[in-house]
Design an enzyme around this catalytic site. Structure first.
Site, PDB file in Angstrom:
ATOM      1  N   ASP A  48       0.902  -1.120   0.091  1.00  0.00           N
ATOM      2  CA  ASP A  48      -0.103  -0.125   0.040  1.00  0.00           C
ATOM      3  C   ASP A  48       0.880   1.118   0.029  1.00  0.00           C
ATOM      4  OD1 ASP A  48      -2.405   1.652   0.277  1.00  0.00           O
ATOM      5  OD2 ASP A  48      -2.978   0.661   1.728  1.00  0.00           O
TER       6      ASP A  48
ATOM      7  N   ASP B  47     -10.993   1.959  -3.278  1.00  0.00           N
ATOM      8  CA  ASP B  47     -11.606   1.456  -2.074  1.00  0.00           C
ATOM      9  C   ASP B  47     -13.143   1.362  -2.398  1.00  0.00           C
ATOM     10  OD1 ASP B  47      -9.360   0.909  -0.772  1.00  0.00           O
ATOM     11  OD2 ASP B  47      -9.404   2.902   0.287  1.00  0.00           O
TER      12      ASP B  47
HETATM   13  C1  DGJ Z   1      -5.940   1.952   1.936  1.00  0.00           C
HETATM   14  C2  DGJ Z   1      -6.196   0.658   1.068  1.00  0.00           C
HETATM   15  O1  DGJ Z   1      -6.758   1.146  -0.307  1.00  0.00           O
HETATM   16  C3  DGJ Z   1      -7.123  -0.010   1.907  1.00  0.00           C
HETATM   17  O2  DGJ Z   1      -7.842  -1.256   1.197  1.00  0.00           O
HETATM   18  C4  DGJ Z   1      -6.455  -0.368   3.108  1.00  0.00           C
HETATM   19  O3  DGJ Z   1      -5.728  -1.522   2.982  1.00  0.00           O
HETATM   20  C5  DGJ Z   1      -6.037   0.738   3.830  1.00  0.00           C
HETATM   21  N1  DGJ Z   1      -5.427   1.481   3.217  1.00  0.00           N
HETATM   22  C6  DGJ Z   1      -5.488   0.413   5.207  1.00  0.00           C
HETATM   23  O4  DGJ Z   1      -4.693   1.329   5.896  1.00  0.00           O
END
Ligand code: DGJ
Length: 727
Positions: free
Chosen positions: A474, A543
């Site tokens: 991430d 997301d």
């Molecule tokens: C952002 C990501 O897009 C989410 O899926 C998740 O992993 C969060 N970060 C975790 O902090």
């Protein structure tokens, strides 16, 4: 044997007179596209043609270079110079701009030599240019993938001047068109609203799509575009170019229409705040610009890119993908070993291949119980996970699923041991207020020591825990407080050297762990480019998993990436949508779940189990077949897509009713890509009540000309049909 053949054909190509020094015409070809360059009598290199492949080889050398007669009657060599440098007789946007060691700001590039060699899937043409006044050399590369009609173009810049030179423009390449009209579709967005298309006609002047975010680079603008040539790009007709920049950082693409209606396209790294100081002897390699040109619309262009990516670019492009259950949406930071063991058992009940543990598992001094602390301290949190990662991999093994884990190793929270021990490893300003994005700062990957540290984070997890089968990598913050302690007086190099540092880390990881699949994530879909995808098997598109929204995001992203590389999860975003609708939308890509399975009714669990079973059977069609976008959600209240296996014996149709109007007429869905001569059994699958539907038989011809009544006026309905050839 294959290698031997490649070597023999490489020798043959090199031996052709076309590559001899002094040759005036250089042709870069795929099955359907030609890109032709010519050297003029002054020794400068021009792109004289980019379009449909010419049938007669002789025609390729018929072009004359452009000579421009100005309104004052002066004649100049202005034209489509292959890699236009600043300071010459062209008054529009250049590809290259250099301040030489002595302060001079002009560069003229002359042809030196060129050669073409065979590469896997096509040819690579390399053209060397050099200035005659300064010891500066530019090498242009064009990799042409014959069958997929994809061309990758990039450049290398080096010099032997007495001291540093400064590069203030350094495009990957330049493309030129001379057509009556041009229409650009770019894709912009925000968190949870990625890849929204916007189309405009390009007229005199410049339009630039770019980003200045550094790490979370594509948050507001994606590094890809569609260019409708002559008319706005259409799905199944007309000339369209799909282009994308392989750079996981600040990119830019300028489209400039000049005074005579010519268009130049200049893709590359964004030179914003990046006057790059290049030492003598060093080579500046630009990112790859990847494009394909089609006369049959964006549908064919996308299939070209998908095939090319699976064969030649994407990590494990030919391999399969694992289904998974993620815990971010269901637990957030609130979990422990016991709770996760339960989730792993749920993953097994669901029938997916893997459990993916998300954020919140690490840091002891400043535990990662929320997003305000812990980033940088990658030891398991002893309170939540007393048995560490080993306890988790053991529990996964017991449950019968694989285990994957989330990391965000480029970042640090000021509340961490890492920050306390190495404040000099962080990109930050002294003597100014610090701007924190999601309470974190970015590590200085321009620094080789920091690269070692970041590599070490992933390396340690994998060597200590051979049971770890997958990473989700991430990146939640842009680069803020832009100053590298490591680069000292060379701050203009930061944005570029950061990305190169990241690639160094990823290259080492891939070399040591070639078989570990990895998902690229950046606060949703803010990293989605083809250079990163050399190291990642897939990326997280957004997301936003509300299936209504997701249909639009997936539609846009599928123009450029194969769905094999696009992760999509069934979640509780928009509970108003039926679970079936959510399952069907996620099944169009690389399927996963991020939902509390323990709270599902027996019926819902069965629907999902059956959905996973169906998906596993259909993976070769969805992930490796040809994708046809049939009905665009952007053009009405429905959407439909079908996938067809390469041998056309199997297909899947996904059809959706979004929010249709009352008594809106609904047309049949006409499929594409089937064999008209064959008969197909057509059976609806993923039915919510567990029913087995009856199969009906139709010819491919019928299905493509008359179609199926797969749509309705119902709000939020979806249907999936499996097609199997009867012979
Ligand atoms: C952002 C990501 O897009 C989410 O899926 C998740 O992993 C969060 N970060 C975790 O902090």
């Amino acid at each position: 044997m294959r290698k031997l053949l490649l070597m023999v054909s490489a020798l043959l190509i090199l031996a052709l007179p076309a590559d001899a020094d002094g040759q005036k015409t250089i042709r870069v070809s795929t099955d359907n596209t030609d890109m032709i360059f010519q050297v003029n009598d002054k020794g400068r290199l021009y792109m004289v043609y980019l379009g449909d492949r010419l049938l007669n080889a002789d025609d390729a050398s018929r072009f004359g270079w452009s000579v421009y007669t100005g309104t004052d009657g002066s004649v100049s060599q202005r034209g489509h110079e292959a890699y236009m440098a600043s300071g010459g007789e062209d008054f529009f946007e250049p590809a290259l701009a250099v301040t030489h060691a002595d302060g001079d700001m002009t560069t003229y590039l002359y042809y030196k030599d060129s050669q073409t060699r065979a590469i896997d899937g096509g040819t690579e043409t390399v053209i060397r240019l050099a200035d005659r006044k300064y010891p500066l050399e530019v090498t242009l590369h064009y990799a042409a993938y014959t069958r997929q009609n994809v061309i990758k173009a990039w450049s290398e810049i080096k010099h032997g001047e007495k001291s540093d030179i400064t590069l203030w423009r350094y495009a990957s390449t330049m493309l030129y068109f001379n057509e009556p009209a041009y229409y650009l579709t770019n894709y912009h967005g925000e968190w949870a609203r990625e890849a929204q298309p916007a189309t405009q006609q390009l007229t005199f002047g410049k339009k630039t799509i770019d980003t200045k975010l550094g790490t979370r680079a594509a948050m507001f603008m994606q590094p890809f575009f569609e260019l409708g040539i002559g008319s706005p790009a259409q799905e199944n007709a007309g000339r369209a170019l799909l282009g994308t920049i392989g750079w996981t950082g600040n990119f830019s693409c300028t489209f400039e229409v000049d005074n005579v209606g010519g268009l130049r396209v200049i893709p590359g790294i964004n030179p914003y705040a990046s006057d790059y100081r290049l030492k003598a002897g060093e080579t500046f390699v630009t990112p790859e610009f990847i494009f394909t040109l089609s006369d049959n619309g964006t549908g064919e262009a996308s299939r070209n890119l998908h095939d090319w990516a699976r064969l030649y670019q994407l990590k494990d492009g030919k391999g399969t993908r694992m289904t998974l259950l993620n815990n971010w949406e269901s637990t957030g930071f609130d979990f422990n070993q016991e709770k996760l063991t339960g989730v792993m058992q749920d993953a097994a009940r669901l029938g997916v291949d893997m459990f993916l543990l998300d954020d919140g598992w690490f840091a002891s001094k400043y535990p990662r119980d929320n997003d305000r602390a812990g980033l940088g301290d990658w030891e398991p949190n002893p309170v939540k996970l007393p048995q560490g990662i080993a306890g988790l991999t053991a529990a996964a093994e017991k449950a019968g699923v694989k285990f994957g884990i989330w990391i965000e190793p480029e970042m640090v929270n000021p509340k961490s041991r890492l920050y306390e021990e190495h404040p000099d490893w962080v990109i930050t300003q002294n003597g100014r207020d610090t701007y924190y994005y999601r309470n974190q700062l970015v590590l200085d990957l321009a620094n080789p020591k920091v690269q070692d540290y970041v590599f070490g984070v992933a390396d340690k997890i994998l060597t200590d825990n051979p049971g770890v089968a997958y990473f989700k990598w991430d990146c939640n913050s842009p680069i803020t407080n832009i100053r590298s302690p490591y680069l000292k007086k060379r701050q203009g190099n930061l944005y570029v050297d950061y990305v190169r540092g990241l690639y160094n880390v990823l290259r080492r990881l891939k070399a040591k762990y070639p078989d570990v699949p990895m998902m690229l994530c950046s606060g949703g879909g803010s990293r989605c480019d083809y250079e990163a995808l050399k190291y990642f098997t897939e990326y997280w598109c957004s997301d936003n998993t509300d299936p209504f929204e997701r249909i639009y995001i997936q539609w846009s992203m599928s123009k450029f990436f194969p769905v094999k590389a696009m992760a999509a999860h069934v979640t509780d975003w928009n509970r108003g949508a039926s679970l079936k609708f959510r399952l069907d939308v996620a099944s169009m890509c690389k399927l996963g779940f991020d939902i509390d399975v323990s709270k599902m009714s027996e019926q819902d669990l069965n629907l999902c189990r059956k959905g996973v079973e169906n998906y596993n059977r259909l993976k070769p069609v969805i992930l490796d077949g040809d994708m046809y976008r049939l009905i665009s959600p952007y053009e009405g209240n429905h959407a439909a897509v079908n996938y067809v296996s390469k041998d056309r014996s199997r297909a899947v149709l996904f059809a959706y009713d979004l929010h249709p109007r009352y008594q809106e007429p609904v047309p049949n869905v006409r499929l594409r890509g089937l064999d008209p001569e064959r008969a197909y059994n057509v059976k609806e699958i993923n039915l919510p009540d567990g029913r087995e539907a009856e199969a009906r038989t139709y010819t491919g011809d019928w299905l493509m000309k008359i179609g199926l009544p797969a749509l309705s006026a119902a709000d939020g309905a979806s249907h999936v049909y499996e097609l199997t050839a009867t012979d």
